[in-house]
Design a protein around this motif. Structure first.
Motif, mmCIF file in Angstrom:
data_model
loop_
_atom_site.group_PDB
_atom_site.id
_atom_site.type_symbol
_atom_site.label_atom_id
_atom_site.label_comp_id
_atom_site.label_asym_id
_atom_site.label_seq_id
_atom_site.Cartn_x
_atom_site.Cartn_y
_atom_site.Cartn_z
ATOM 1 N N ALA A 23 -7.662 4.301 16.530
ATOM 2 C CA ALA A 23 -6.237 4.732 15.887
ATOM 3 C C ALA A 23 -6.888 5.449 14.538
ATOM 4 C CB ALA A 23 -5.705 3.473 15.785
ATOM 5 N N LYS A 24 -5.544 6.206 14.170
ATOM 6 C CA LYS A 24 -5.564 6.825 12.691
ATOM 7 C C LYS A 24 -4.466 7.064 12.108
ATOM 8 C CE LYS A 24 -8.872 10.422 14.661
ATOM 9 N NZ LYS A 24 -9.151 12.102 14.156
ATOM 10 N N ILE A 25 -4.287 6.470 11.045
ATOM 11 C CA ILE A 25 -3.424 6.657 10.238
ATOM 12 C C ILE A 25 -2.805 8.581 10.778
ATOM 13 C CG2 ILE A 25 -1.923 7.161 7.944
ATOM 14 C CD1 ILE A 25 -4.616 5.571 7.059
ATOM 15 N N PRO A 26 -0.467 8.189 10.869
ATOM 16 C CA PRO A 26 -0.139 9.158 11.446
ATOM 17 C C PRO A 26 0.509 9.614 9.817
ATOM 18 C CG PRO A 26 0.549 7.243 11.050
ATOM 19 C CD PRO A 26 -0.116 6.493 10.784
ATOM 20 N N LEU A 27 0.577 10.859 9.717
ATOM 21 C CA LEU A 27 0.695 12.079 8.809
ATOM 22 C C LEU A 27 2.650 10.844 8.573
ATOM 23 C CD1 LEU A 27 1.130 14.230 7.105
ATOM 24 C CD2 LEU A 27 3.062 15.282 9.440
ATOM 25 N N VAL A 28 2.782 10.767 6.882
ATOM 26 C CA VAL A 28 3.657 9.832 6.434
ATOM 27 C C VAL A 28 4.162 10.600 5.052
ATOM 28 C CG1 VAL A 28 4.690 7.854 5.911
ATOM 29 C CG2 VAL A 28 3.121 7.690 8.146
ATOM 30 N N ASN A 29 5.366 10.468 5.333
ATOM 31 C CA ASN A 29 5.882 10.906 4.070
ATOM 32 C C ASN A 29 7.008 9.737 3.776
ATOM 33 O OD1 ASN A 29 4.495 13.425 2.290
ATOM 34 N ND2 ASN A 29 5.185 14.151 4.519
ATOM 35 N N ALA A 30 7.423 9.005 2.456
ATOM 36 C CA ALA A 30 8.217 7.827 2.206
ATOM 37 C C ALA A 30 8.677 7.900 1.066
ATOM 38 C CB ALA A 30 7.525 6.891 2.848
ATOM 39 N N THR A 31 9.731 7.032 0.891
ATOM 40 C CA THR A 31 10.334 7.242 -0.307
ATOM 41 C C THR A 31 10.348 5.659 -1.054
ATOM 42 O OG1 THR A 31 10.857 9.202 -0.925
ATOM 43 C CG2 THR A 31 11.517 7.567 -2.621
ATOM 44 N N VAL A 38 4.890 7.660 -0.962
ATOM 45 C CA VAL A 38 3.362 7.771 -0.612
ATOM 46 C C VAL A 38 3.697 8.766 0.357
ATOM 47 C CG1 VAL A 38 2.590 5.909 1.367
ATOM 48 C CG2 VAL A 38 4.733 5.167 -0.575
ATOM 49 N N HIS A 39 2.089 9.603 0.383
ATOM 50 C CA HIS A 39 2.667 10.525 1.636
ATOM 51 C C HIS A 39 0.918 9.956 2.255
ATOM 52 C CE1 HIS A 39 1.218 14.620 2.979
ATOM 53 N NE2 HIS A 39 0.555 13.960 2.510
ATOM 54 N N ALA A 40 0.239 10.521 3.340
ATOM 55 C CA ALA A 40 -0.868 9.796 4.183
ATOM 56 C C ALA A 40 -0.699 11.205 4.762
ATOM 57 C CB ALA A 40 -0.380 8.483 5.381
ATOM 58 N N ASP A 41 -2.309 12.024 4.803
ATOM 59 C CA ASP A 41 -2.163 12.870 5.999
ATOM 60 C C ASP A 41 -2.821 12.479 7.813
ATOM 61 O OD1 ASP A 41 -2.025 14.961 3.711
ATOM 62 O OD2 ASP A 41 -4.180 15.170 3.567
ATOM 63 N N VAL A 46 -4.278 8.284 1.665
ATOM 64 C CA VAL A 46 -2.975 7.800 2.056
ATOM 65 C C VAL A 46 -3.172 8.144 -0.206
ATOM 66 C CG1 VAL A 46 -1.644 5.484 1.029
ATOM 67 C CG2 VAL A 46 -2.855 6.296 3.215
ATOM 68 N N TYR A 47 -1.617 8.426 0.055
ATOM 69 C CA TYR A 47 -1.083 9.021 -1.809
ATOM 70 C C TYR A 47 -0.758 8.210 -2.347
ATOM 71 C CZ TYR A 47 -4.773 12.605 -1.023
ATOM 72 O OH TYR A 47 -5.996 13.392 -0.944
ATOM 73 N N ILE A 48 -0.949 7.560 -3.403
ATOM 74 C CA ILE A 48 0.556 6.998 -3.783
ATOM 75 C C ILE A 48 0.892 7.082 -5.010
ATOM 76 C CG2 ILE A 48 1.480 5.148 -4.625
ATOM 77 C CD1 ILE A 48 -0.884 3.489 -3.199
ATOM 78 N N ASN A 49 2.385 7.557 -5.074
ATOM 79 C CA ASN A 49 1.959 9.197 -6.592
ATOM 80 C C ASN A 49 0.977 10.306 -7.236
ATOM 81 O OD1 ASN A 49 4.955 7.280 -7.132
ATOM 82 N ND2 ASN A 49 4.572 6.245 -8.515
ATOM 83 N N GLY A 50 1.135 10.578 -5.825
ATOM 84 C CA GLY A 50 0.297 11.106 -5.618
ATOM 85 C C GLY A 50 -1.208 11.820 -5.896
ATOM 86 N N LYS A 51 -1.820 10.477 -6.205
ATOM 87 C CA LYS A 51 -3.081 10.445 -7.077
ATOM 88 C C LYS A 51 -3.316 9.138 -5.731
ATOM 89 C CE LYS A 51 -2.425 9.185 -11.507
ATOM 90 N NZ LYS A 51 -2.895 8.110 -12.974
ATOM 91 N N GLU A 52 -4.680 9.340 -4.614
ATOM 92 C CA GLU A 52 -5.771 9.184 -3.739
ATOM 93 C C GLU A 52 -5.544 7.663 -3.720
ATOM 94 O OE1 GLU A 52 -9.151 9.521 -0.646
ATOM 95 O OE2 GLU A 52 -8.891 10.595 -2.440
ATOM 96 N N ALA A 53 -5.309 6.657 -2.857
ATOM 97 C CA ALA A 53 -4.763 5.142 -3.198
ATOM 98 C C ALA A 53 -6.502 4.768 -1.916
ATOM 99 C CB ALA A 53 -3.911 5.005 -2.267
ATOM 100 N N LYS A 54 -6.981 3.609 -2.412
ATOM 101 C CA LYS A 54 -7.537 2.702 -2.000
ATOM 102 C C LYS A 54 -8.183 2.447 -0.329
ATOM 103 C CE LYS A 54 -11.437 -0.946 -1.888
ATOM 104 N NZ LYS A 54 -12.291 -2.017 -3.231
ATOM 105 N N VAL A 95 11.235 -1.985 1.224
ATOM 106 C CA VAL A 95 10.630 -1.274 2.742
ATOM 107 C C VAL A 95 10.665 0.081 1.897
ATOM 108 C CG1 VAL A 95 11.814 -0.654 5.077
ATOM 109 C CG2 VAL A 95 11.739 -3.049 4.268
ATOM 110 N N CYS A 96 10.561 0.806 2.420
ATOM 111 C CA CYS A 96 10.367 2.258 1.640
ATOM 112 C C CYS A 96 11.343 3.296 3.202
ATOM 113 C CB CYS A 96 9.282 2.959 1.935
ATOM 114 S SG CYS A 96 7.999 2.082 0.885
ATOM 115 N N THR A 97 11.977 4.027 2.734
ATOM 116 C CA THR A 97 12.902 5.452 3.832
ATOM 117 C C THR A 97 11.396 6.259 4.187
ATOM 118 O OG1 THR A 97 14.189 4.929 2.308
ATOM 119 C CG2 THR A 97 14.729 6.310 4.162
ATOM 120 N N LEU A 98 10.942 6.635 5.260
ATOM 121 C CA LEU A 98 10.243 8.127 5.434
ATOM 122 C C LEU A 98 11.261 9.537 5.947
ATOM 123 C CD1 LEU A 98 9.020 6.568 9.150
ATOM 124 C CD2 LEU A 98 8.155 6.104 6.737
#
Length: 99
Positions: A23-31, A38-41, A46-54, A95-98
């Motif tokens: 399994a891999k994280i999908p491409l995600v953009n969410a507000t 939130v952005h995930a390649d 995964v990035y939160i507000n432009g910074k890479e998250a743990k 809940v975040c909006t994709l």
């Protein structure tokens, strides 16, 4: 030597198939509420507000990303689509909006 190449020829496609099953994280953009972006390649990070998250991986369908004072929960639905929610300071959550 030819026998070794035959074995390699069988092993490589098998290894490629095994890797595809992971399994891999999908491409995600969410507000999310509270101006959280939130952005995930695909495959991460995964990035939160432009910074890479743990990132913490629970299983092939559930991940949590920690950063910027929030926890982002990313789950993969049975149809392969992502769901994103967050938990913030003071019990804030939603809940975040994709996009």
């Amino acid at each position: 030597m030819k026998a070794g190449l035959r074995i390699l020829g069988i092993a490589l496609p098998t290894l490629a198939f095994a890797g595809a099953a992971e399994a891999k994280i999908p491409l995600v953009n969410a507000t999310c509420p509270d101006k959280i972006e939130v952005h995930a390649d695909e495959g991460g990070p995964v990035y939160i507000n432009g910074k890479e998250a743990k990132l913490k991986v629970f299983n092939e369908n559930y991940y949590e990303a920690h950063g910027a004072g929030v926890t982002i929960s990313l789950s993969i639905n049975p149809d392969g689509s992502p769901s994103v929610s967050y938990t913030g300071k003071g019990g804030a959550n939603g809940v975040c909006t994709l996009s």
